[in-house]
Motif scaffolding. Structure first.
Motif, PDB file in Angstrom:
ATOM      1  N   ASN A 204       0.826  -1.209   0.000  1.00 16.83           N
ATOM      2  CA  ASN A 204       0.000   0.000   0.000  1.00 16.83           C
ATOM      3  C   ASN A 204       0.862   1.261   0.000  1.00 16.83           C
ATOM      4  O   ASN A 204       0.542   2.245  -0.682  1.00 16.83           O
ATOM      5  CB  ASN A 204      -0.931  -0.002   1.214  1.00 16.83           C
ATOM      6  CG  ASN A 204      -2.139  -0.887   1.027  1.00 16.83           C
ATOM      7  OD1 ASN A 204      -2.658  -1.019  -0.079  1.00 16.83           O
ATOM      8  ND2 ASN A 204      -2.596  -1.514   2.099  1.00 16.83           N
ATOM      9  N   HIS A 205       1.945   1.242   0.757  1.00 18.02           N
ATOM     10  CA  HIS A 205       2.852   2.397   0.777  1.00 18.02           C
ATOM     11  C   HIS A 205       3.436   2.648  -0.608  1.00 18.02           C
ATOM     12  O   HIS A 205       3.453   3.797  -1.086  1.00 18.02           O
ATOM     13  CB  HIS A 205       3.980   2.134   1.784  1.00 18.02           C
ATOM     14  CG  HIS A 205       5.020   3.214   1.820  1.00 18.02           C
ATOM     15  ND1 HIS A 205       5.051   4.206   2.770  1.00 18.02           N
ATOM     16  CD2 HIS A 205       6.085   3.458   1.008  1.00 18.02           C
ATOM     17  CE1 HIS A 205       6.077   5.020   2.540  1.00 18.02           C
ATOM     18  NE2 HIS A 205       6.726   4.587   1.476  1.00 18.02           N
ATOM     19  N   LEU A 206       3.914   1.590  -1.255  1.00 17.89           N
ATOM     20  CA  LEU A 206       4.504   1.781  -2.584  1.00 17.89           C
ATOM     21  C   LEU A 206       3.451   2.196  -3.599  1.00 17.89           C
ATOM     22  O   LEU A 206       3.717   3.049  -4.461  1.00 17.89           O
ATOM     23  CB  LEU A 206       5.203   0.500  -3.030  1.00 17.89           C
ATOM     24  CG  LEU A 206       6.015   0.615  -4.335  1.00 17.89           C
ATOM     25  CD1 LEU A 206       7.037   1.734  -4.267  1.00 17.89           C
ATOM     26  CD2 LEU A 206       6.690  -0.713  -4.670  1.00 17.89           C
ATOM     27  N   LEU A 207       2.257   1.631  -3.516  1.00 15.88           N
ATOM     28  CA  LEU A 207       1.178   2.067  -4.408  1.00 15.88           C
ATOM     29  C   LEU A 207       0.889   3.551  -4.230  1.00 15.88           C
ATOM     30  O   LEU A 207       0.679   4.280  -5.211  1.00 15.88           O
ATOM     31  CB  LEU A 207      -0.085   1.244  -4.136  1.00 15.88           C
ATOM     32  CG  LEU A 207      -0.266  -0.024  -4.956  1.00 15.88           C
ATOM     33  CD1 LEU A 207      -1.366  -0.899  -4.359  1.00 15.88           C
ATOM     34  CD2 LEU A 207      -0.572   0.299  -6.417  1.00 15.88           C
ATOM     35  N   ALA A 208       0.869   4.005  -2.989  1.00 12.75           N
ATOM     36  CA  ALA A 208       0.627   5.429  -2.730  1.00 12.75           C
ATOM     37  C   ALA A 208       1.693   6.277  -3.404  1.00 12.75           C
ATOM     38  O   ALA A 208       1.390   7.300  -4.032  1.00 12.75           O
ATOM     39  CB  ALA A 208       0.607   5.685  -1.225  1.00 12.75           C
ATOM     40  N   LYS A 209       2.933   5.843  -3.318  1.00 10.88           N
ATOM     41  CA  LYS A 209       4.020   6.634  -3.890  1.00 10.88           C
ATOM     42  C   LYS A 209       4.004   6.587  -5.413  1.00 10.88           C
ATOM     43  O   LYS A 209       4.310   7.582  -6.073  1.00 10.88           O
ATOM     44  CB  LYS A 209       5.360   6.131  -3.352  1.00 10.88           C
ATOM     45  CG  LYS A 209       6.466   7.158  -3.470  1.00 10.88           C
ATOM     46  CD  LYS A 209       7.619   6.838  -2.550  1.00 10.88           C
ATOM     47  CE  LYS A 209       8.612   7.985  -2.513  1.00 10.88           C
ATOM     48  NZ  LYS A 209       9.751   7.695  -1.604  1.00 10.88           N
ATOM     49  N   VAL A 210       3.651   5.451  -5.983  1.00  7.03           N
ATOM     50  CA  VAL A 210       3.574   5.338  -7.440  1.00  7.03           C
ATOM     51  C   VAL A 210       2.468   6.236  -7.981  1.00  7.03           C
ATOM     52  O   VAL A 210       2.664   6.979  -8.948  1.00  7.03           O
ATOM     53  CB  VAL A 210       3.352   3.878  -7.859  1.00  7.03           C
ATOM     54  CG1 VAL A 210       3.045   3.784  -9.344  1.00  7.03           C
ATOM     55  CG2 VAL A 210       4.590   3.031  -7.519  1.00  7.03           C
ATOM     56  N   TYR A 211       1.279   6.156  -7.388  1.00  9.00           N
ATOM     57  CA  TYR A 211       0.180   7.015  -7.836  1.00  9.00           C
ATOM     58  C   TYR A 211       0.524   8.496  -7.638  1.00  9.00           C
ATOM     59  O   TYR A 211       0.227   9.336  -8.490  1.00  9.00           O
ATOM     60  CB  TYR A 211      -1.102   6.674  -7.084  1.00  9.00           C
ATOM     61  CG  TYR A 211      -1.940   5.605  -7.754  1.00  9.00           C
ATOM     62  CD1 TYR A 211      -2.654   5.884  -8.908  1.00  9.00           C
ATOM     63  CD2 TYR A 211      -2.018   4.322  -7.224  1.00  9.00           C
ATOM     64  CE1 TYR A 211      -3.434   4.914  -9.527  1.00  9.00           C
ATOM     65  CE2 TYR A 211      -2.788   3.338  -7.833  1.00  9.00           C
ATOM     66  CZ  TYR A 211      -3.498   3.644  -8.985  1.00  9.00           C
ATOM     67  OH  TYR A 211      -4.272   2.679  -9.604  1.00  9.00           O
ATOM     68  N   LEU A 212       1.150   8.829  -6.501  1.00  9.96           N
ATOM     69  CA  LEU A 212       1.552  10.208  -6.259  1.00  9.96           C
ATOM     70  C   LEU A 212       2.492  10.696  -7.355  1.00  9.96           C
ATOM     71  O   LEU A 212       2.326  11.794  -7.897  1.00  9.96           O
ATOM     72  CB  LEU A 212       2.245  10.309  -4.897  1.00  9.96           C
ATOM     73  CG  LEU A 212       2.809  11.671  -4.510  1.00  9.96           C
ATOM     74  CD1 LEU A 212       1.684  12.668  -4.262  1.00  9.96           C
ATOM     75  CD2 LEU A 212       3.711  11.559  -3.290  1.00  9.96           C
ATOM     76  N   THR A 213       3.467   9.865  -7.699  1.00  8.37           N
ATOM     77  CA  THR A 213       4.451  10.255  -8.707  1.00  8.37           C
ATOM     78  C   THR A 213       3.815  10.362 -10.084  1.00  8.37           C
ATOM     79  O   THR A 213       4.104  11.297 -10.846  1.00  8.37           O
ATOM     80  CB  THR A 213       5.607   9.244  -8.724  1.00  8.37           C
ATOM     81  OG1 THR A 213       6.134   9.109  -7.395  1.00  8.37           O
ATOM     82  CG2 THR A 213       6.715   9.685  -9.658  1.00  8.37           C
TER      83      THR A 213
END
Length: 542
Positions: A204-213
């Motif tokens: 979930n953390h990495l998904l958040a960062k990918v979508y943010l980017t």
């Protein structure tokens, strides 16, 4: 079988640039039966372990690609790779350009092998979970690649024969693939507490960062920021920032989990490096500070390269009441550096060096300190940063948050985990995502939770913008291998590097075809081996 294993290890020469000769010398004793071995529960577990081991190759070596050429670090006595740090001679053959590219594709091919054998190996209760973990690791490698180089080859197959011709996918397609992999993985991995393996919160953390980017990209949208905020909240899962900043970074048991706020890290427990402790550890501890002596001080001070030193801007991010300052920097160096950790009562110890903060910048402050510590070298505020042209030992302030007092003296010896995802950053991702999604009032609550833990005043809505977030990320995450990506993501790389890195000017970013050198170049070694003549270099380097 021997031929298949040999090809697997030397596959994709243009992407991995590995030495097949080295592989044969190191692994010759047992690879002939590797394919049969992977069909067993034990063999597949070894393949999964090999995937995790690739993280050490990606993150455990020189950290240039992650932090140099930014607003927070500049070279001290020794030079950084000038292409990555100053951008003036950044080209496809520059030092450090190929490292991430090569290691990420090695990780991708190791993941592709594991995904291939998942359909063939012995069925177990955890096989689907293991597959989810591998998907995360492959997605993480592609995320590093797409941020650094833009569109890259999308390779998802396990090759039985060498392939020397690859096409370049668009960055948009790479992001779509990363997201699809992670959204599949989040339903496969364990939902339990972090125990060194990928779990639901890490995904979930990495998904958040990918979508943010992706939200900042030309093909992104406001919906990406909203989705990023949702995934960040899922990763937070209602957990508060309950540890002090000192508890986060105090050296202790270097095995996982470091503490309750660690969501994912690269593992370096002592047992795993015991066969060669001077080469199997990592280098994070060796950077971010001045040279403090050679092997003659082994056991008294850490090995430092003197190449990534905090800038004046990095120092000035902190205020007197910010608890992170004293945890981040070694402001008072005793005669024996490690006595800071080894001696309970340091009040009677001899001080060799003192780095005065901005709030002790007067002559009266200096006189008072020297009266109490006449043996100390007093470094006045403003003099212990790279722009002051330090040439001698201890002339820049040491960044201590990664110190490993139990590690042998050497550049590759730290056994502390390299933290890739932790709760404090997840809060900052949520803050940024809500700001960019048009809900700054919600985002403000998350950034103020981080500031409350640091014992500093709340940010106000009037000052809450992307620059404020970047400053807060600097205070909270300095040295944690995020900074170049942070500046590149937010479109602030040129502005901030040229403003706060004393060796970078705005014109240094000027590339070919009127394009700025934001993306790094595709390595020349990969281009030379690719038989696809239509594979294009990034425009700034054509």
């Amino acid at each position: 079988m021997k031929k298949i294993q040999y090809i697997t290890s030397c596959l994709l020469v243009l992407l991995t640039v590995t030495s097949c000769q080295d592989f044969l010398e190191e692994e010759n004793e047992s690879f002939a039966v590797a394919e049969e071995f992977y069909l067993t529960e034990e063999g597949y577990q070894s393949l999964l372990n090999a995937n995790y081991a690739q993280l050490r190759e990606i993150y455990g070596n020189e950290p240039w690609i992650y932090v140099c050429g930014t607003d927070l670090f500049a070279e001290g006595r020794d030079a950084e790779p000038t292409g990555l740090s100053r951008y003036t001679d950044l080209n496809p053959s520059s030092t450090g350009v190929a490292g991430l590219y090569d290691n990420a594709y090695k990780a991708i091919q190791t993941a592709n092998t594991a995904i291939y054998y998942a359909d063939l190996t012995e069925a177990t209760d955890i096989l689907d979970q293991q597959l989810g973990e591998v998907r995360y690791l492959r997605a993480n490698a592609y995320f590093l690649l797409v941020q650094t180089y833009g569109g890259v080859p999308l390779v998802t197959d396990y090759f039985r024969e060498p392939v020397l011709e690859f096409s370049r996918e668009s960055a948009e397609d790479i992001y779509s693939f990363i997201i699809s992999e992670l959204e599949a993985a989040v339903n496969q991995v364990s939902s339990g507490a972090y125990q060194g393996k990928v779990n639901e919160r890490a995904v979930n953390h990495l998904l958040a960062k990918v979508y943010l980017t992706r939200g900042y990209e030309s093909f992104g949208s406001t919906a990406d920021f909203t989705t990023a905020a949702s995934y960040a909240e899922a990763a937070i899962a209602g957990q508060g920032l309950n540890l002090s900043f000192e508890e986060l970074w105090a050296p202790g048991n270097p095995t996982y989990p470091i503490n309750e706020e660690t969501l994912f890290s690269v593992q370096y427990d002592p047992a795993s490096v015991s066969t060669d402790p001077f080469n199997l550890g990592h280098q994070q501890t060796a950077y971010f500070g001045p040279y403090q002596g050679g092997s003659e001080v082994a056991g008294d001070a850490p090995y430092r390269t003197y190449t990534l030193c905090p800038t004046q801007f990095a120092i000035d991010l902190f205020t007197e009441d910010d608890e992170r300052y004293q945890v981040t920097f070694m402001t008072e160096v005793y005669e024996r550096y490690f006595d800071f950790y080894d001696v309970d009562d340091t009040s009677t110890l001899t001080v060799n060096h003192y780095y005065a903060p901005a709030w002790e910048a007067t002559q009266a402050d200096q006189d008072a300190y020297m009266a109490e510590h006449p043996e100390a070298t007093y470094h006045q505020y403003g003099t212990y940063v790279p722009s002051a042209n330090p040439t001698n030992d201890y002339q820049t302030i040491p960044l201590k948050k990664f110190d490993d007092p139990e590690a042998p003296f050497g550049q590759n010896t730290s056994r502390r985990d390299i933290v890739l995802s932790r709760l404090g950053e997840t809060y900052l991702i949520a803050a940024e995502a809500y700001l960019q999604a048009g809900q700054p009032d919600v985002g403000l609550n998350f950034i103020n939770d981080v500031r409350e833990r640091a014992d500093v005043d709340d940010a106000t809505l009037a000052e809450f913008d992307i620059d404020y977030i970047l400053d807060e990320r600097g205070r909270e995450l300095i040295g944690e291998y995020h900074r170049w990506f942070d500046l590149k993501r937010t479109g602030k790389l040129v502005e901030r590097a040229s403003a706060y890195h004393y060796l970078v000017e705005e014109g240094n970013f000027d590339g070919a075809n009127g394009v700025l050198k934001i993306l790094r170049p595709i390595p020349q070694s990969a281009l030379d081996l690719n038989q696809n003549n239509d594979f294009e270099q990034n425009p700034a380097y054509q």
